[in-house]
Design a protein around this motif. Structure first.
Motif, PDB file in Angstrom:
ATOM      1  N   ARG A 183       0.826  -1.196   0.000  1.00  0.00           N
ATOM      2  CA  ARG A 183       0.000   0.000   0.000  1.00  0.00           C
ATOM      3  C   ARG A 183       0.870   1.260   0.000  1.00  0.00           C
ATOM      4  N   PRO A 184       0.345   2.384  -0.446  1.00  0.00           N
ATOM      5  CA  PRO A 184      -0.986   2.556  -1.046  1.00  0.00           C
ATOM      6  C   PRO A 184      -1.058   1.960  -2.447  1.00  0.00           C
ATOM      7  N   THR A 185      -2.254   1.496  -2.824  1.00  0.00           N
ATOM      8  CA  THR A 185      -2.457   1.022  -4.191  1.00  0.00           C
ATOM      9  C   THR A 185      -2.785   2.221  -5.082  1.00  0.00           C
ATOM     10  N   ASP A 238      -6.030  -5.065  -6.855  1.00  0.00           N
ATOM     11  CA  ASP A 238      -5.485  -6.268  -7.490  1.00  0.00           C
ATOM     12  C   ASP A 238      -3.955  -6.288  -7.450  1.00  0.00           C
ATOM     13  N   LEU A 239      -3.347  -5.116  -7.248  1.00  0.00           N
ATOM     14  CA  LEU A 239      -1.882  -5.063  -7.225  1.00  0.00           C
ATOM     15  C   LEU A 239      -1.286  -5.417  -5.864  1.00  0.00           C
ATOM     16  N   LEU A 240      -2.138  -5.629  -4.878  1.00  0.00           N
ATOM     17  CA  LEU A 240      -1.618  -5.988  -3.554  1.00  0.00           C
ATOM     18  C   LEU A 240      -0.973  -7.375  -3.572  1.00  0.00           C
ATOM     19  N   THR A 246      -0.521 -11.040  -2.899  1.00  0.00           N
ATOM     20  CA  THR A 246      -1.500 -12.132  -2.983  1.00  0.00           C
ATOM     21  C   THR A 246      -2.695 -11.811  -3.896  1.00  0.00           C
ATOM     22  N   GLY A 247      -2.784 -10.595  -4.425  1.00  0.00           N
ATOM     23  CA  GLY A 247      -3.684 -10.365  -5.543  1.00  0.00           C
ATOM     24  C   GLY A 247      -5.092  -9.906  -5.270  1.00  0.00           C
ATOM     25  N   ALA A 248      -5.405  -9.531  -4.040  1.00  0.00           N
ATOM     26  CA  ALA A 248      -6.744  -9.027  -3.752  1.00  0.00           C
ATOM     27  C   ALA A 248      -6.721  -8.234  -2.440  1.00  0.00           C
ATOM     28  N   HIS A 249      -7.847  -7.545  -2.187  1.00  0.00           N
ATOM     29  CA  HIS A 249      -7.977  -6.735  -0.975  1.00  0.00           C
ATOM     30  C   HIS A 249      -7.934  -7.558   0.306  1.00  0.00           C
ATOM     31  N   LYS A 250      -8.139  -8.854   0.230  1.00  0.00           N
ATOM     32  CA  LYS A 250      -8.267  -9.697   1.425  1.00  0.00           C
ATOM     33  C   LYS A 250      -7.081  -9.559   2.383  1.00  0.00           C
ATOM     34  N   ILE A 251      -5.909  -9.247   1.861  1.00  0.00           N
ATOM     35  CA  ILE A 251      -4.705  -9.172   2.696  1.00  0.00           C
ATOM     36  C   ILE A 251      -4.814  -8.045   3.742  1.00  0.00           C
ATOM     37  N   ASN A 252      -5.555  -6.978   3.451  1.00  0.00           N
ATOM     38  CA  ASN A 252      -5.689  -5.876   4.422  1.00  0.00           C
ATOM     39  C   ASN A 252      -6.241  -6.394   5.749  1.00  0.00           C
ATOM     40  N   GLU A 254      -7.637   6.042   1.127  1.00  0.00           N
ATOM     41  CA  GLU A 254      -6.675   6.344   0.062  1.00  0.00           C
ATOM     42  C   GLU A 254      -7.380   6.887  -1.174  1.00  0.00           C
ATOM     43  N   ALA A 255      -8.468   6.238  -1.570  1.00  0.00           N
ATOM     44  CA  ALA A 255      -9.155   6.607  -2.810  1.00  0.00           C
ATOM     45  C   ALA A 255      -9.657   8.049  -2.740  1.00  0.00           C
ATOM     46  N   ARG A 256     -10.137   8.440  -1.574  1.00  0.00           N
ATOM     47  CA  ARG A 256     -10.643   9.798  -1.404  1.00  0.00           C
ATOM     48  C   ARG A 256      -9.541  10.832  -1.625  1.00  0.00           C
ATOM     49  N   GLU A 257      -8.400  10.597  -0.974  1.00  0.00           N
ATOM     50  CA  GLU A 257      -7.254  11.500  -1.162  1.00  0.00           C
ATOM     51  C   GLU A 257      -6.798  11.521  -2.615  1.00  0.00           C
TER      52      GLU A 257
END
Ligand SMILES: *Cc1c(COP(=O)(O)O)cnc(C)c1O
Length: 403
Positions: free
Chosen positions: A61-63, A86-88, A90-96, A218-221
């Motif tokens: 992060r940040p993505t 998808d760039l995280l 392991t390939g998905a948001h699940k890692i957060n 992050e997206a908001r910023e």
């Protein structure tokens, strides 16, 4: 099994009448322990610093928030930005969420986690975090899902996790959750249940949301930096609802921002053919409020209250209930929910690949298909953030068979 419940509309962990804690007595103590650990972690500077460090240096992060220039041009509607979860690692948001709960597991002094997985992304994220933090890991997965997501099964095993196939029921996510809960009840002193979405009894829906809110922050910023204004629409796919609420939550106070969650319409509107829990307006049948896996929310069920079978081309969306906060947002009209078919998702996934050079997970492809079906409602000034929840590597077999 006896259950202790809270009165609708009161107590912690409620979203309007939804949510709560509907579990057997044996799980009340571990849920309370988890809630205490989580509440303490919120103001624990060392915990927060380690969480932030792992999100940055381990997960990546940040993505980026990427302007989808050719997709925008092709569709001729709103300006579309992609939040690149998808760039995280392991390939998905699940890692957060897996990182957050992995750290909590250590904080509670437990050496082991159990997890359920549908598409395998949460299982892989859990196995990855377990390896990084030195925890034992057992993952339950329906055998139907093991067959269609074979790559992720190998990934989990290479990471040192034990993967246990579940033959019960529809052999998908619901059944994997049942088995993971059974394991947790049996081994609760040594084991934390690392639940992968905004489902289950309190504190899971709130805690998992909080761990995923980094997406929207992050997206908001990023959108304010890029466009000097807020988005008009947010789009995300909704399985349990964690990537969508992770994006939506930061914008809930901005009444001008519309939020659209896209569910799995599968291959038809009849009960058993889909996993659309909040799309009755489109004719998808069988959802009404009920309790599943410890929470009160919309559940696909037959007239006798038996949990329905579901179908989706996408294992990560193939679940009969939805996170309770989404049920409440839907009732209030604050977010809108709709379903798209398997076929529409496959087509949208292929379009994104060809226009932007990004092969999305089939879950994610539902969000884009939902946007495409609503193109006539947009004007050219509209500004969309579409959450790219994961990448499509795990789905290559399905793409190949169905295209
Ligand atoms: C698990 C998964 C989903 C669905 O889960 P949510 O909790 O609704 O986010 C969506 N996309 C991908 C890539 C997933 O792995």
């Amino acid at each position: 099994m006896s259950t202790r419940t809270q009165t609708a509309g009161t107590g912690t962990g409620r979203f309007g009448p939804y949510g709560g804690r509907y579990v057997p007595e044996t799980l009340m103590a571990p849920l309370e322990e988890l809630e205490r650990a989580y509440e303490a972690a919120k103001t624990d500077a060392a915990f927060q610093a380690e969480f932030a460090d792992l999100l940055k240096n381990f997960a990546g992060r940040p993505t980026p928030l990427q302007f989808a220039v050719r997709l925008t041009e092709h569709l001729g509607g709103p300006r579309i930005y992609l939040k690149r979860e998808d760039l995280l690692h392991t390939g998905a948001h699940k890692i957060n969420n897996a990182i957050g709960q992995g750290l909590l597991t250590r904080k509670m002094g437990k050496p082991r986690i159990v997890a359920e997985t549908g598409a395998g992304q949460h299982g892989v994220a859990s196995a990855t975090v377990a390896a990084r933090l030195g925890l034992e890991c057992t993952v339950y997965m329906g055998t139907e899902d093991m067959a269609r997501q074979a790559l992720n099964v190998v990934r989990m095993r290479v990471l040192g996790a034990e993967v246990i196939g579940v033959e019960a029921g529809s052999r998908t996510l619901k059944d994997a959750i049942n088995e993971a809960m059974r394991d947790w009840v049996t081994n609760v002193r040594t084991t934390h249940y690392l639940l992968g979405s905004v489902l289950g009894a309190h504190p899971y829906p709130t805690m998992v949301r909080d761990f995923q809110c980094v997406i929207g922050r992050e997206a908001r910023e990023q959108i304010l930096a890029a466009e000097k204004r807020l988005p008009t629409h947010l789009y995300a796919c909704v399985g349990g609802g964690s990537n969508s609420i992770g994006l939506f939550h930061e914008f809930l106070g901005d009444r001008s921002v519309k939020m659209i969650g896209i569910e799995a319409g599968g291959r038809g509107t009849q009960l058993g053919e889909h996993a659309a829990r909040l799309a009755a307006a489109q004719g998808y049948s069988g959802a009404r409020p009920g309790v599943l896996h410890g929470t009160y929310t919309y559940v696909l069920q037959n007239d006798d209250g038996q949990i329905a079978l579901t179908h989706s081309v996408s294992a990560g969306l193939d679940y009969p209930a939805i996170g309770p906060e989404h049920a409440w947002l839907a009732d209030q009209g604050r977010a809108e929910y709709a379903a798209v078919s398997d076929a529409a998702a496959l087509e949208a996934g292929q379009l994104l690949a060809r226009k932007e050079g990004i092969i999305p997970a089939l879950e994610t492809a539902h969000a884009l298909a939902g946007l495409m079906e609503r193109l006539s409602r947009f004007n050219r000034n509209d500004l969309v953030i579409l959450n790219l929840s994961g990448r499509g590597d795990k789905d290559m077999d399905t793409y190949r068979r169905l295209l």
